[in-house]
Design a protein around this motif. Structure first.
Motif, PDB file in Angstrom:
ATOM      1  N   UNK A 214     123.417  38.386 142.303  1.00  0.00           N
ATOM      2  CA  UNK A 214     122.852  39.240 141.253  1.00  0.00           C
ATOM      3  C   UNK A 214     121.358  39.402 141.457  1.00  0.00           C
ATOM      4  N   UNK A 215     120.683  38.306 141.691  1.00  0.00           N
ATOM      5  CA  UNK A 215     119.239  38.335 141.920  1.00  0.00           C
ATOM      6  C   UNK A 215     118.922  39.195 143.130  1.00  0.00           C
ATOM      7  N   UNK A 216     119.664  39.021 144.180  1.00  0.00           N
ATOM      8  CA  UNK A 216     119.445  39.796 145.399  1.00  0.00           C
ATOM      9  C   UNK A 216     119.636  41.286 145.124  1.00  0.00           C
ATOM     10  N   UNK A 217     120.704  41.600 144.373  1.00  0.00           N
ATOM     11  CA  UNK A 217     120.991  42.997 144.085  1.00  0.00           C
ATOM     12  C   UNK A 217     119.908  43.660 143.266  1.00  0.00           C
TER      13      UNK A 217
ATOM     14  N   UNK B  16     118.099  35.538 152.809  1.00  0.00           N
ATOM     15  CA  UNK B  16     117.255  36.236 151.842  1.00  0.00           C
ATOM     16  C   UNK B  16     116.755  35.294 150.766  1.00  0.00           C
ATOM     17  N   UNK B  17     117.665  34.438 150.269  1.00  0.00           N
ATOM     18  CA  UNK B  17     117.311  33.520 149.196  1.00  0.00           C
ATOM     19  C   UNK B  17     116.238  32.542 149.636  1.00  0.00           C
ATOM     20  N   UNK B  18     116.328  32.054 150.867  1.00  0.00           N
ATOM     21  CA  UNK B  18     115.330  31.102 151.380  1.00  0.00           C
ATOM     22  C   UNK B  18     113.968  31.775 151.505  1.00  0.00           C
ATOM     23  N   UNK B  19     113.960  33.031 151.920  1.00  0.00           N
ATOM     24  CA  UNK B  19     112.688  33.756 152.037  1.00  0.00           C
ATOM     25  C   UNK B  19     112.068  34.010 150.665  1.00  0.00           C
TER      26      UNK B  19
END
Length: 223
Positions: free
Chosen positions: A172-175, A218-221
């Protein structure tokens, strides 16, 4: 060892030894407590704890029974535990998904029926050209659930389902913050379905790994 832990261990021993099997009713509380050398309070607390993790089923007015002990029932407690994760542990959950989901997808490529593959494709087709983030995440969860079920391994399926909570929040956060995430997700899902339909487990495994690793990277970045 605490008295409740001792009581839990003794009941567990009755089940693992085969003395009590799935669906069996436990002896009356007073009889069982005397037999195991436990206080009734300790036994009651042990039964309560084992019922919370779906090992025992307490039926008011009827008695206490051993459940079916099926993996999906026992591992259902995993999703409850996962809900208490800290934000900084989400990458660790994704690492586990990166191990499990490619394996499940490879198995699905050899085990899913043609009808199940048609259903999997229909899930992709249900998503419109401009889906909301909520619709995208719900569709993504259903897509991965069907593949996990298609692996034919109930334990693997239950583990993946149990890990969906933090993974869903990450998606969700990524989207919401990354342009093109929806289009990439659909493209990778399509590639996964094509590999499964072609009965190419190695290719299916690779696409699943790419898909999960993309979210993880993506989350790690972003952290």
């Amino acid at each position: 060892m605490a008295l409740t832990d001792e009581a839990i261990d003794k009941i567990k021993g009755m089940i693992t030894s085969g003395e009590l099997g799935p669906g069996d009713r436990l002896p009356k509380e007073s009889d069982l407590a005397e037999r195991l050398g436990l206080s009734r309070n300790s036994l009651r607390e042990a039964v309560k704890a084992l019922s919370m993790i779906r090992v025992l089923d307490v039926r008011r007015g009827d008695g206490t029974y051993v459940t079916s002990l099926e993996p999906d029932l026992l591992l259902d407690a995993l999703s409850f535990v996962v809900d208490f994760h800290r934000d900084d542990t989400v990458p660790q959950f994704l690492e586990v998904r990166r191990i499990l989901e490619p394996a499940a997808t490879a198995l699905a490529a050899t085990r899913m029926t043609d009808r199940e593959i048609v259903t999997l494709r229909s899930v992709l087709d249900e998503l419109g050209t401009d889906p909301t983030i909520e619709a995208l995440v719900a569709n993504d969860l259903e897509f991965h659930r069907l593949i996990a079920a298609g692996s034919g391994n109930a334990v693997l399926c239950s583990l993946i389902d149990g890990l969906s909570g933090p993974a869903a929040r990450a998606r969700t956060w990524r989207g919401m913050t990354q342009e093109g995430a929806a289009a990439r997700t659909r493209e990778q899902h399509r590639a996964i379905v094509d590999a499964i339909a072609s009965r190419e487990p190695d290719l299916a495994r690779s696409w699943a790994a790419i898909h999960v690793a993309g979210v993880e990277q993506w989350l790690r970045r972003a952290a």
